[in-house]
Design an enzyme around this catalytic site. Structure first.
Site, PDB file in Angstrom:
ATOM      1  CG  ASP A   1      -2.010   0.926   1.235  1.00  0.00           C
ATOM      2  OD1 ASP A   1      -2.031   1.803   0.373  1.00  0.00           O
ATOM      3  OD2 ASP A   1      -2.891   0.814   2.120  1.00  0.00           O
TER       4      ASP A   1
ATOM      5  N   GLY B   1      -4.789   3.486  -8.035  1.00  0.00           N
ATOM      6  CA  GLY B   1      -4.912   3.734  -9.473  1.00  0.00           C
ATOM      7  C   GLY B   1      -4.003   4.829  -9.999  1.00  0.00           C
TER       8      GLY B   1
ATOM      9  CG  ASP C   1      -9.159   3.320   0.953  1.00  0.00           C
ATOM     10  OD1 ASP C   1      -8.319   3.236   0.041  1.00  0.00           O
ATOM     11  OD2 ASP C   1      -8.868   3.212   2.151  1.00  0.00           O
TER      12      ASP C   1
HETATM   13  C1  GLA Z   1      -5.406   2.256   2.696  1.00  0.00           C
HETATM   14  C2  GLA Z   1      -5.932   1.103   1.845  1.00  0.00           C
HETATM   15  C3  GLA Z   1      -7.002   0.353   2.628  1.00  0.00           C
HETATM   16  C4  GLA Z   1      -6.423  -0.164   3.938  1.00  0.00           C
HETATM   17  C5  GLA Z   1      -5.831   0.985   4.736  1.00  0.00           C
HETATM   18  C6  GLA Z   1      -5.068   0.504   5.945  1.00  0.00           C
HETATM   19  O1  GLA Z   1      -6.383   3.228   2.917  1.00  0.00           O
HETATM   20  O2  GLA Z   1      -6.441   1.578   0.639  1.00  0.00           O
HETATM   21  O3  GLA Z   1      -7.507  -0.730   1.846  1.00  0.00           O
HETATM   22  O4  GLA Z   1      -5.432  -1.120   3.641  1.00  0.00           O
HETATM   23  O5  GLA Z   1      -4.931   1.767   3.951  1.00  0.00           O
HETATM   24  O6  GLA Z   1      -4.435   1.529   6.643  1.00  0.00           O
END
Ligand code: GLA
Length: 397
Positions: free
Chosen positions: A149, A201, A222
């Protein structure tokens, strides 16, 4: 040159070993990955006990047997690094290897989460500067899936972009290199670890994801458990169909089915869309509190089969008329899955022109959610679709 038998046999074994490793790698995510992830329900409160209970429930609810194989620990499992740079889990996760063993003992696979930046989105320790070390550690723990991430790596990317007067090229290169670095580190472990990119993305990961070793990549920011957010994401995927296929999938984020803030019709719309999009199906609900209607959605065999179809085609939007849209997904057996979506605030009578989907001589219709054969139809097929609802059909010649 002649090789003696003694040389030939080990040589053959070596080749076999290599080809089976290659086969394992190339069949990784042959269909969209399915599983459960801790984030959407437990978020930063997740514990080892929660994950073990989730693994038990994956079996007892029938999720595992329906194909949901991965049990993924998302953000906030990390503690700190020791003098050797080795990362330790925090006190909520006493022993990751044992947790992995437990998950495996249930016939499930073990997923984990990190960031290419120094910190994860939750402010925990990321993998920056420790990519190889972390990948090796995951392999030792028996990890089968890594969600990586972007999070804090966005800070140096923003600085670089500002330094380059708004030009993002160098920042994007920095990000892609960082994703490649972990992709290479995972490959070097020789363990098939599914690599899931999460960078919302940015810079069209569907174009470079496969090159850095990824099997899936998030296409958007998200999701949350609301009708608005779910449909903005789900209905925004229309142009990405050419980039999905066996081994490489667009990921419109995890499922919210069962988390309580959408109606049953809305969750059916969510699941129908994700199945048509050949999206990874990562449930994000509390498995200990699955209402019968949530089970009916997440465990619907025919819907799962649409998502998991071996042809691996992502649906395209045939048309959009106001609040009504029709999406089609060709299937390996020559049939076509069709989604009819009503995003309006009231129920609507809508029609589907079968000739437009190529069924000029008519089609045999099957209603997936109603589990009902509708017989032969030709020309226009009309029906009512509830507010925020979906019809999912299988059409055959
Ligand atoms: C980001 C990701 C989420 C989740 C959070 C965790 O926002 O997009 O899917 O993994 O971090 O902190």
């Amino acid at each position: 040159m002649f090789l003696s038998k003694a040389v030939l046999i080990p040589f053959a074994l070596l080749c076999l070993g290599q080809s089976s490793t290659l086969r394992a790698q190339s069949t990784l995510a042959a269909t969209p990955p399915m599983g459960w992830n801790s984030w959407n329900h437990f978020a930063e409160h997740v514990t080892d006990a929660d994950v073990r209970t989730a693994a038990d429930l994956m079996v007892s609810t029938g999720m595992r047997d329906a194909g949901y194989i991965y049990v993924n620990v998302d953000d906030t499992w990390q503690g700190s690094r020791d003098a050797n740079g080795e990362l330790h889990p925090n006190s909520r996760f006493p022993d990751m290897k044992k947790l992995g063993d437990y998950i495996h003992s249930k016939g499930l696979k073990f997923g984990i989460y990190s960031s290419p930046g120094p910190k994860t989105c939750g402010g925990f320790e990321g993998s920056f500067g420790h990519e190889i070390q972390d990948a090796q550690m995951y392999a030792r723990w028996g990890v089968d899936f890594l969600k990586y991430d972007l999070c804090s790596m966005q800070d140096p990317m923003r600085e670089l972009t500002a330094k380059n007067n708004g030009n993002t090229d160098a920042a994007f290169k920095m990000m892609i290199d960082a994703y490649r670095k972990m992709g290479d580190a995972l490959k070097a472990t020789n363990r098939p670890i599914l690599y899931s990119l999460c960078q919302y993305g940015i810079a069209e990961p569907w174009k470079w994801g496969p090159e850095v070793g990824a099997q899936m990549w998030r296409t958007t920011d998200d999701i949350d458990d609301t009708w608005g957010r779910m449909t903005i994401i789900g209905l925004e995927q229309a142009d990405l169909a050419p980039f999905a296929g066996p081994g490489h999938w667009n990921d419109p984020d995890m499922l919210e089915v069962g988390n309580g803030h959408m109606t049953t019709d809305e969750y059916r719309t969510h699941m129908s869309l994700w199945a048509l999009l050949a999206a990874p199906l990562l449930a994000g609900n509390d498995l200990s509190k699955m209402a019968p209607e949530d089970k009916g959605i997440l465990l619907n065999k025919e819907v799962i089969a649409i998502d998991q179809d071996s042809l691996g085609k992502q649906a395209t939007r045939l048309y959009q008329r106001g609040d009504f849209s029709v999406w089609t997904k060709p299937l390996a057996n020559g049939k076509v899955a069709v989604g009819m979506f009503n995003t309006a605030l009231d129920s609507r009578d809508v029609s589907l022109d079968l000739t437009q989907i190529g069924f000029t001589q008519g089609a045999t219709l099957h209603d997936v959610w109603e589990n009902k054969d509708l017989g032969r139809r030709s020309g226009l097929y009309s029906r009512n679709i509830p507010k925020h609802g979906a019809a999912l059909l299988i059409l055959s010649k």
